[in-house]
Scaffold this motif. Structure first.
Motif, short mmCIF file in Angstrom:
data_model
loop_
_atom_site.label_atom_id
_atom_site.label_comp_id
_atom_site.label_asym_id
_atom_site.label_seq_id
_atom_site.Cartn_x
_atom_site.Cartn_y
_atom_site.Cartn_z
N LEU A 1 -6.63 -8.33 -10.92
CA LEU A 1 -7.45 -7.26 -10.37
C LEU A 1 -7.41 -7.27 -8.85
O LEU A 1 -7.20 -6.23 -8.20
CB LEU A 1 -8.89 -7.39 -10.87
N GLN A 2 -7.60 -8.45 -8.26
CA GLN A 2 -7.58 -8.56 -6.81
C GLN A 2 -6.21 -8.18 -6.26
O GLN A 2 -6.10 -7.48 -5.24
CB GLN A 2 -7.93 -9.99 -6.38
N GLU A 3 -5.16 -8.60 -6.94
CA GLU A 3 -3.80 -8.26 -6.53
C GLU A 3 -3.57 -6.75 -6.59
O GLU A 3 -2.94 -6.17 -5.69
CB GLU A 3 -2.82 -8.99 -7.46
N LEU A 4 -4.09 -6.11 -7.63
CA LEU A 4 -3.90 -4.67 -7.78
C LEU A 4 -4.71 -3.89 -6.75
O LEU A 4 -4.25 -2.87 -6.22
CB LEU A 4 -4.30 -4.25 -9.20
N LEU A 5 -5.90 -4.39 -6.43
CA LEU A 5 -6.69 -3.75 -5.38
C LEU A 5 -5.97 -3.82 -4.03
O LEU A 5 -5.92 -2.84 -3.27
CB LEU A 5 -8.06 -4.42 -5.28
N ASN A 6 -5.40 -4.98 -3.73
CA ASN A 6 -4.67 -5.13 -2.46
C ASN A 6 -3.44 -4.21 -2.43
O ASN A 6 -3.15 -3.58 -1.40
CB ASN A 6 -4.24 -6.58 -2.27
N TYR A 7 -2.73 -4.14 -3.55
CA TYR A 7 -1.54 -3.28 -3.60
C TYR A 7 -1.92 -1.81 -3.45
O TYR A 7 -1.25 -1.05 -2.74
CB TYR A 7 -0.79 -3.50 -4.91
N THR A 8 -3.02 -1.41 -4.08
CA THR A 8 -3.49 -0.03 -3.96
C THR A 8 -3.81 0.30 -2.51
O THR A 8 -3.48 1.39 -2.02
CB THR A 8 -4.73 0.20 -4.85
N GLY A 9 -4.46 -0.64 -1.82
CA GLY A 9 -4.75 -0.43 -0.41
C GLY A 9 -3.50 -0.19 0.42
O GLY A 9 -3.49 0.65 1.34
N GLU A 10 -2.41 -0.91 0.09
CA GLU A 10 -1.15 -0.71 0.80
C GLU A 10 -0.57 0.67 0.51
O GLU A 10 -0.03 1.34 1.41
CB GLU A 10 -0.15 -1.78 0.38
N VAL A 11 -0.68 1.12 -0.74
CA VAL A 11 -0.11 2.42 -1.12
C VAL A 11 -0.82 3.57 -0.42
O VAL A 11 -0.19 4.53 0.04
CB VAL A 11 -0.15 2.59 -2.65
N ILE A 12 -2.15 3.50 -0.35
CA ILE A 12 -2.90 4.63 0.19
C ILE A 12 -3.09 4.54 1.70
O ILE A 12 -3.68 5.45 2.30
CB ILE A 12 -4.28 4.77 -0.50
N ASP A 13 -2.60 3.47 2.32
CA ASP A 13 -2.71 3.35 3.77
C ASP A 13 -2.03 4.54 4.43
O ASP A 13 -0.94 4.95 4.03
CB ASP A 13 -2.08 2.04 4.24
N PHE A 14 -2.67 5.12 5.42
CA PHE A 14 -2.18 6.30 6.15
C PHE A 14 -2.24 7.58 5.29
O PHE A 14 -1.65 8.59 5.65
CB PHE A 14 -0.75 6.11 6.67
N HIS A 15 -2.92 7.52 4.14
CA HIS A 15 -3.15 8.71 3.32
C HIS A 15 -4.65 8.89 3.14
O HIS A 15 -5.45 8.00 3.44
CB HIS A 15 -2.49 8.56 1.95
N SER A 16 -5.02 10.04 2.63
CA SER A 16 -6.44 10.33 2.37
C SER A 16 -6.60 10.89 0.96
O SER A 16 -6.99 12.04 0.76
CB SER A 16 -6.99 11.33 3.39
N PRO A 17 -6.28 10.09 -0.06
CA PRO A 17 -6.40 10.61 -1.42
C PRO A 17 -7.86 10.85 -1.79
O PRO A 17 -8.77 10.21 -1.28
CB PRO A 17 -5.80 9.48 -2.27
N GLU A 18 -8.06 11.80 -2.70
CA GLU A 18 -9.41 12.10 -3.19
C GLU A 18 -9.70 11.38 -4.49
O GLU A 18 -10.85 11.36 -4.95
CB GLU A 18 -9.58 13.60 -3.35
N VAL A 19 -8.69 10.76 -5.10
CA VAL A 19 -8.89 9.99 -6.32
C VAL A 19 -7.70 9.05 -6.50
O VAL A 19 -6.58 9.37 -6.07
CB VAL A 19 -9.06 10.90 -7.56
N ILE A 20 -7.95 7.91 -7.13
CA ILE A 20 -6.90 6.92 -7.41
C ILE A 20 -6.88 6.68 -8.92
O ILE A 20 -7.93 6.51 -9.54
CB ILE A 20 -7.17 5.58 -6.69
N TYR A 21 -5.68 6.66 -9.50
CA TYR A 21 -5.54 6.39 -10.93
C TYR A 21 -4.77 5.09 -11.17
O TYR A 21 -3.70 4.88 -10.60
CB TYR A 21 -4.80 7.54 -11.63
N TRP A 22 -5.36 4.24 -11.99
CA TRP A 22 -4.68 3.09 -12.56
C TRP A 22 -4.45 3.35 -14.04
O TRP A 22 -5.17 4.15 -14.65
CB TRP A 22 -5.53 1.83 -12.41
#
Length: 517
Positions: free
Chosen positions: A239-260
């Motif tokens: 879970l912690q690994e996936l949260l960190n990876y998600t942060g890298e993906v959305i960096d410099f973006h402004s998504p309104e929702v995230i899907y796992w």
């Protein structure tokens, strides 16, 4: 060779099975359905009885099921083999009824319509019971040819099934009559829907129903489903690994929702609790200020005693659901319980009936029932948009999917774990079939899949992007939002219902005239 196949019921059956199997994704040959059914019709003619029709046709249906759904055995060998053999048995029923029709019904054009109605009614019913298996619905064979089947925004994918069987029936009668008029009618029935669809595909203005767009993040974790906790020592580390990876993906973006995807949360998540998973997720969701929607096995406790339940947790009865859960920045959660559960693998078929018959309570049916079944289509608020998070098998049921659109979804999302099937055609088919849902609903379809294929399918069925299988991936997309309701969304599987009613009336009339008249 062709003559020997045509005149030998065993050869006709096995050849039909091969042709029908090669009609489905990943093979690009959907029109092989027509010669496949011509051979099945030939078997009805070569047979001396209804039992013999089923006997000859059964090997062909087994071959069809094996070619298309062999990958079921990758999840469970026994269950996969049982599903293939059982589904093949069910397929003999409409063919036997077609033989009965051909022998007892006169007018040729009405007979063709009736034959198409019988098969369509079979598919309609097969979508609506505890052993439902819509994977081999004939319309799915055209999932990679969206330009030819745009009319399913009116008929649903059952309209393709009706068209294929109707075309096959007309070609069958043209072969028997050997008349130019019959051949012309058969080719007209084949070509006119495709030509009309292609013209619509090229000229339709989907933007007139467009209300805007939102930015959405899709994450593909690529966990190994065959390993306990995906190979980690505990559920918090992935879970912690996936949260960190998600942060890298959305960096410099402004998504309104995230899907796992489905099963992104390892282990059980207890609804309405603040456990370790919640304590790790909420700081990130609050930091991003974005809803996170993910799949999980959810433990649901009750304040009452339901008909069936697994046991007790904290002195309260509970069930476990395959679910989607939305974590909102304000620390609220919202859940959706998967409604379409894979028979045997996820839920015991007819479990309420079995429990009622077990008057001596020899079996704990609540503990052995499998996942609990949801009943409500839930649509999540996702910034400027609204969308469900359908879980895996949900997405292959057209009538269930359209209910989310009626609930106000302006795009559709599927979270799934196709890793159980390995690198087979199973995950390819699952992605491809979603293209039909896009057309039926006139909605973009997003997919977040554990191992792939994740991506976005446009409202006309075209694939906008798709990930590679068995890779970790993540991306942010601008997703178009739509607000209109197609004819199919409004009225559902009307062609299936009409086929069922027509089949019932005609069969009842035949039986009455033959035995009672």
């Amino acid at each position: 060779i062709l003559k020997s196949i045509w005149n030998n019921p065993w050869a006709a059956s096995m050849t039909a099975g091969i042709l029908l199997g090669l009609s489905f994704s990943p093979f690009p040959f959907p029109f092989l359905l027509i010669p496949g059914f011509l051979l099945l019709f030939r078997i009805t003619e070569l047979s001396d009885s209804y039992r013999q029709t089923a006997y000859y046709a059964y090997p062909g249906f087994v071959i069809w099921n094996i070619i298309t759904t062999y990958w079921l055995t990758f999840a469970t060998i026994g269950g996969g083999v049982a599903a293939i053999l059982a589904n093949s048995v069910l397929m003999t029923i409409p063919l036997v009824l077609i033989r009965y029709t051909c022998r007892n019904f006169g007018q040729i054009y009405l007979k063709a319509i009736f034959i198409a109605s019988i098969w369509t009614a079979y598919e309609y019913l097969h979508h609506r019971w505890d052993l439902s298996w819509p994977w081999l619905t004939l319309g799915n064979a055209f999932s990679n040819f969206p330009s030819l089947v745009q009319y399913i925004s009116v008929t649903g994918s059952l309209g393709i099934s009706f068209w294929i069987i109707l075309t096959s029936a007309f070609f069958w009668f043209a072969l028997k009559q050997k008349s130019t008029i019959s051949k012309s009618i058969a080719f007209s029935v084949l070509l006119l829907p495709m030509v009309g669809s292609f013209i619509y595909y090229k000229t339709a203005d989907h933007e007139k129903h467009l209300t805007g767009e939102i930015e959405v993040a899709i994450i593909q974790p690529n966990y190994d489903s065959y390993l306990h906790l995906a190979g980690y020592d505990n559920p918090i580390d992935p879970l912690q690994e996936l949260l960190n990876y998600t942060g890298e993906v959305i960096d410099f973006h402004s998504p309104e929702v995230i899907y796992w995807p489905e099963n992104a949360l390892q282990g059980l998540w207890v609804n309405n609790s603040r456990g370790q998973m919640d304590l790790h997720i909420y700081p990130f969701v609050a930091l991003w200020n974005v809803p996170l929607i993910t799949g999980t096995s959810m433990l649901q406790m009750y304040n009452h005693t339901p008909r069936l339940y697994r046991g007790y947790y904290q002195q309260r009865p509970y069930n476990v659901y395959n679910s989607a859960v939305a974590f909102y920045p304000n620390a609220d959660t919202e859940t959706y319980k998967k409604a379409k559960l894979v028979p045997i693998v996820e839920r015991m078929p007819f479990v309420y009936v079995l429990a009622a018959l077990d008057v001596f309570k020899w079996v704990d049916w609540g503990r052995n029932a499998g996942f609990g079944r949801g009943t409500e289509p839930v649509v999540f608020n996702t910034g400027r948009g609204t969308s469900p998070a359908m879980v895996c098998y949900d997405s292959v049921f057209p009538d269930w999917v359209r209910r989310f659109t009626k609930q106000g979804a302006n795009y559709l999302t599927v979270i799934t774990n196709d890793g159980w099937w390995g690198n087979t055609s199973g995950h390819i088919q699952h992605f491809d079939f979603a293209r039909l849902r896009a057309i039926e609903n006139n909605r973009v379809v997003l997919r977040s899949a554990n191992n792939g294929i994740s991506g976005m399918i446009l409202a006309n069925g075209d694939v906008y992007n798709a990930t590679e299988y068995w890779t970790r991936d993540g991306f942010v997309l601008n997703v178009p939002l739509y607000e209109n309701e197609t004819f199919y969304v409004r009225y559902g599987d009307w062609i299936g219902l009409l086929s069922l009613l027509f089949s019932f009336v005609v069969l009842t009339t035949i039986v009455y005239k033959k035995y009672l008249g």
